[in-house]
Motif scaffolding. Structure first.
Motif, PDB file in Angstrom:
ATOM      1  N   TYR A  18       0.853  -1.175   0.000  1.00 15.87           N
ATOM      2  CA  TYR A  18       0.000   0.000   0.000  1.00 15.87           C
ATOM      3  C   TYR A  18       0.898   1.236   0.000  1.00 15.87           C
ATOM      4  CZ  TYR A  18      -3.500   3.333   1.634  1.00 15.87           C
ATOM      5  OH  TYR A  18      -4.343   4.400   1.756  1.00 15.87           O
ATOM      6  N   PHE A  19       0.674   2.115  -0.960  1.00 10.40           N
ATOM      7  CA  PHE A  19       1.483   3.323  -1.083  1.00 10.40           C
ATOM      8  C   PHE A  19       0.612   4.561  -0.905  1.00 10.40           C
ATOM      9  CE2 PHE A  19       3.733   0.144  -3.572  1.00 10.40           C
ATOM     10  CZ  PHE A  19       5.055   0.355  -3.220  1.00 10.40           C
ATOM     11  N   GLY A  20       1.012   5.453  -0.026  1.00 12.56           N
ATOM     12  CA  GLY A  20       0.371   6.760   0.097  1.00 12.56           C
ATOM     13  C   GLY A  20       1.017   7.698  -0.904  1.00 12.56           C
ATOM     14  N   LEU A  21       0.517   7.695  -2.122  1.00  9.34           N
ATOM     15  CA  LEU A  21       1.135   8.460  -3.208  1.00  9.34           C
ATOM     16  C   LEU A  21       0.720   9.925  -3.188  1.00  9.34           C
ATOM     17  CD1 LEU A  21       0.714   5.788  -6.020  1.00  9.34           C
ATOM     18  CD2 LEU A  21       2.662   6.156  -4.498  1.00  9.34           C
ATOM     19  N   GLU A  22      -0.488  10.193  -2.823  1.00  6.00           N
ATOM     20  CA  GLU A  22      -1.078  11.507  -2.599  1.00  6.00           C
ATOM     21  C   GLU A  22      -1.305  12.352  -3.850  1.00  6.00           C
ATOM     22  OE1 GLU A  22      -1.728  10.339  -0.045  1.00  6.00           O
ATOM     23  OE2 GLU A  22      -0.123  10.158   1.395  1.00  6.00           O
ATOM     24  N   LYS A  43       9.125   4.269  -9.902  1.00  2.00           N
ATOM     25  CA  LYS A  43      10.040   3.143  -9.709  1.00  2.00           C
ATOM     26  C   LYS A  43       9.478   2.153  -8.687  1.00  2.00           C
ATOM     27  CE  LYS A  43      14.667   1.990  -8.101  1.00  2.00           C
ATOM     28  NZ  LYS A  43      15.785   2.443  -7.298  1.00  2.00           N
ATOM     29  N   ALA A  44       8.956   2.658  -7.575  1.00  2.00           N
ATOM     30  CA  ALA A  44       8.428   1.789  -6.517  1.00  2.00           C
ATOM     31  C   ALA A  44       7.228   0.987  -7.007  1.00  2.00           C
ATOM     32  CB  ALA A  44       8.042   2.622  -5.304  1.00  2.00           C
ATOM     33  N   ILE A  45       6.340   1.633  -7.740  1.00  2.00           N
ATOM     34  CA  ILE A  45       5.136   0.950  -8.235  1.00  2.00           C
ATOM     35  C   ILE A  45       5.508  -0.072  -9.305  1.00  2.00           C
ATOM     36  CG2 ILE A  45       2.901   1.256  -9.374  1.00  2.00           C
ATOM     37  CD1 ILE A  45       3.078   2.360  -6.462  1.00  2.00           C
ATOM     38  N   LYS A  46       6.417   0.293 -10.192  1.00  2.00           N
ATOM     39  CA  LYS A  46       6.851  -0.634 -11.249  1.00  2.00           C
ATOM     40  C   LYS A  46       7.512  -1.868 -10.643  1.00  2.00           C
ATOM     41  CE  LYS A  46       9.692  -0.968 -15.356  1.00  2.00           C
ATOM     42  NZ  LYS A  46      10.977  -0.598 -15.891  1.00  2.00           N
ATOM     43  N   LEU A  47       8.376  -1.664  -9.673  1.00  2.00           N
ATOM     44  CA  LEU A  47       9.045  -2.788  -9.024  1.00  2.00           C
ATOM     45  C   LEU A  47       8.039  -3.660  -8.269  1.00  2.00           C
ATOM     46  CD1 LEU A  47      11.651  -4.293  -8.396  1.00  2.00           C
ATOM     47  CD2 LEU A  47      12.007  -2.710  -6.481  1.00  2.00           C
ATOM     48  N   SER A  48       7.084  -3.033  -7.630  1.00  2.00           N
ATOM     49  CA  SER A  48       6.041  -3.774  -6.927  1.00  2.00           C
ATOM     50  C   SER A  48       5.287  -4.688  -7.897  1.00  2.00           C
ATOM     51  CB  SER A  48       5.081  -2.796  -6.257  1.00  2.00           C
ATOM     52  OG  SER A  48       4.070  -3.479  -5.578  1.00  2.00           O
ATOM     53  N   ARG A  49       4.988  -4.183  -9.075  1.00  2.00           N
ATOM     54  CA  ARG A  49       4.293  -4.987 -10.097  1.00  2.00           C
ATOM     55  C   ARG A  49       5.194  -6.119 -10.574  1.00  2.00           C
ATOM     56  NH1 ARG A  49       0.029  -4.738 -13.878  1.00  2.00           N
ATOM     57  NH2 ARG A  49      -1.076  -4.000 -12.052  1.00  2.00           N
ATOM     58  N   GLU A  50       6.476  -5.814 -10.837  1.00  2.00           N
ATOM     59  CA  GLU A  50       7.427  -6.844 -11.280  1.00  2.00           C
ATOM     60  C   GLU A  50       7.520  -7.979 -10.269  1.00  2.00           C
ATOM     61  OE1 GLU A  50      11.347  -5.355 -12.169  1.00  2.00           O
ATOM     62  OE2 GLU A  50      10.529  -3.763 -13.438  1.00  2.00           O
ATOM     63  N   MET A  51       7.442  -7.634  -8.986  1.00  2.00           N
ATOM     64  CA  MET A  51       7.556  -8.628  -7.920  1.00  2.00           C
ATOM     65  C   MET A  51       6.218  -9.325  -7.651  1.00  2.00           C
ATOM     66  SD  MET A  51      10.779  -8.416  -7.043  1.00  2.00           S
ATOM     67  CE  MET A  51      10.834  -9.258  -5.492  1.00  2.00           C
ATOM     68  N   ASN A  52       5.200  -8.946  -8.422  1.00  2.00           N
ATOM     69  CA  ASN A  52       3.871  -9.552  -8.367  1.00  2.00           C
ATOM     70  C   ASN A  52       3.142  -9.315  -7.039  1.00  2.00           C
ATOM     71  OD1 ASN A  52       1.849 -10.769  -9.862  1.00  2.00           O
ATOM     72  ND2 ASN A  52       2.305 -12.791  -9.034  1.00  2.00           N
ATOM     73  N   PHE A  53       3.424  -8.192  -6.392  1.00  2.00           N
ATOM     74  CA  PHE A  53       2.640  -7.789  -5.232  1.00  2.00           C
ATOM     75  C   PHE A  53       1.305  -7.234  -5.725  1.00  2.00           C
ATOM     76  CE2 PHE A  53       6.930  -7.115  -3.327  1.00  2.00           C
ATOM     77  CZ  PHE A  53       6.796  -7.928  -2.216  1.00  2.00           C
ATOM     78  N   GLY A  57      -2.445   2.184  -4.477  1.00  2.00           N
ATOM     79  CA  GLY A  57      -1.984   3.558  -4.373  1.00  2.00           C
ATOM     80  C   GLY A  57      -3.121   4.439  -3.902  1.00  2.00           C
ATOM     81  N   ASN A  58      -2.851   5.295  -2.942  1.00  2.00           N
ATOM     82  CA  ASN A  58      -3.861   6.195  -2.419  1.00  2.00           C
ATOM     83  C   ASN A  58      -3.510   7.632  -2.789  1.00  2.00           C
ATOM     84  OD1 ASN A  58      -6.250   6.634  -0.805  1.00  2.00           O
ATOM     85  ND2 ASN A  58      -4.895   7.632   0.643  1.00  2.00           N
ATOM     86  N   PHE A  59      -4.524   8.390  -3.178  1.00  2.00           N
ATOM     87  CA  PHE A  59      -4.345   9.769  -3.604  1.00  2.00           C
ATOM     88  C   PHE A  59      -5.274  10.676  -2.804  1.00  2.00           C
ATOM     89  CE2 PHE A  59      -3.215   6.984  -7.038  1.00  2.00           C
ATOM     90  CZ  PHE A  59      -2.021   7.516  -7.511  1.00  2.00           C
ATOM     91  N   ILE A  60      -4.783  11.857  -2.450  1.00  2.00           N
ATOM     92  CA  ILE A  60      -5.567  12.838  -1.705  1.00  2.00           C
ATOM     93  C   ILE A  60      -5.915  13.990  -2.645  1.00  2.00           C
ATOM     94  CG2 ILE A  60      -5.565  14.498   0.191  1.00  2.00           C
ATOM     95  CD1 ILE A  60      -3.625  12.660   1.668  1.00  2.00           C
ATOM     96  N   ILE A  85      -5.139  -1.493  -7.266  1.00  2.00           N
ATOM     97  CA  ILE A  85      -6.198  -0.797  -6.547  1.00  2.00           C
ATOM     98  C   ILE A  85      -5.768   0.654  -6.398  1.00  2.00           C
ATOM     99  CG2 ILE A  85      -7.477  -0.649  -4.360  1.00  2.00           C
ATOM    100  CD1 ILE A  85      -6.672  -3.650  -3.935  1.00  2.00           C
ATOM    101  N   ALA A  86      -6.715   1.563  -6.587  1.00  2.00           N
ATOM    102  CA  ALA A  86      -6.446   2.982  -6.351  1.00  2.00           C
ATOM    103  C   ALA A  86      -7.543   3.533  -5.455  1.00  2.00           C
ATOM    104  CB  ALA A  86      -6.397   3.759  -7.662  1.00  2.00           C
TER     105      ALA A  86
END
Length: 182
Positions: A18-22, A43-53, A57-60, A85-86
């Motif tokens: 879960y990433f607080g991207l904002e 980079k963090a989101i791309k790597l997360s996808r590559e690792m199949n997590f 991402g949450n946005f404010i 999920i967003a």
């Protein structure tokens, strides 16, 4: 985002990140004191996808410095990321936070108020609460009704042999559609 750390997390059984991207705007990220950049987020989101997590991402929406153009960039950015999920929500001033303290000092919030949604009605932003919630609805529609997103989730469900995200996503879409029609 560190590959070795992600590998350790995977080995330990972590499945969801879960990433607080904002925001997709550096000035808004700086306002929130996130100490991150858009390139680090990508980079963090791309790597997360590559690792199949399963990646959330949450946005404010509704920072005091945020304009309609800022929000449009954030929605486009969210749709461009390989998220499973967003979440999109309004900025909330919560008693004890720095934002709340500043708003009290400026007399936009009384000291005995614990929780206030951002909005120009109280001098807490450039957009009204109604505009903020309209943009949140638009963000959900653009993200989840995107054919590329739907096909990606179907593919990921097949490759994982896990359709729970897809099933929950469809339920969410039908609920969202029902709210938009009422």
């Amino acid at each position: 985002a560190d590959r070795k750390l992600y590998q350790k997390m995977k080995k330990a059984g972590v499945k969801y990140l879960y990433f607080g991207l904002e925001s997709a705007n550096q000035d808004v990220l700086d306002f929130y004191n996130k100490k991150t950049s858009l390139s680090q987020i990508k980079k963090a989101i791309k790597l997360s996808r590559e690792m199949n997590f399963v990646t959330t991402g949450n946005f404010i929406i509704g920072a005091p410095i945020e304009t309609k153009e800022h929000i449009e960039r954030t929605i486009k950015f969210a749709c461009s990321l390989p998220l499973d999920i967003a979440g999109f929500g309004p900025l909330i001033y919560i008693k004890g936070s720095e934002l709340w303290d500043d708003a009290v000092k400026c007399k936009n919030i009384s000291e005995d108020t614990s929780l206030v949604f951002a909005g120009s009605e109280r001098g807490l932003g450039k957009l009204t609460q109604q505009e903020i919630f309209k943009y949140i609805s638009i963000a959900y529609q653009r993200f989840y009704y995107n054919p590329r997103f739907m096909l990606t989730q179907l593919y990921r469900g097949v490759t994982r042999n896990d359709y729970s995200l897809l099933i929950h996503g469809l339920k969410f879409l039908f609920m969202l559609r029902g709210r938009m029609n009422s």
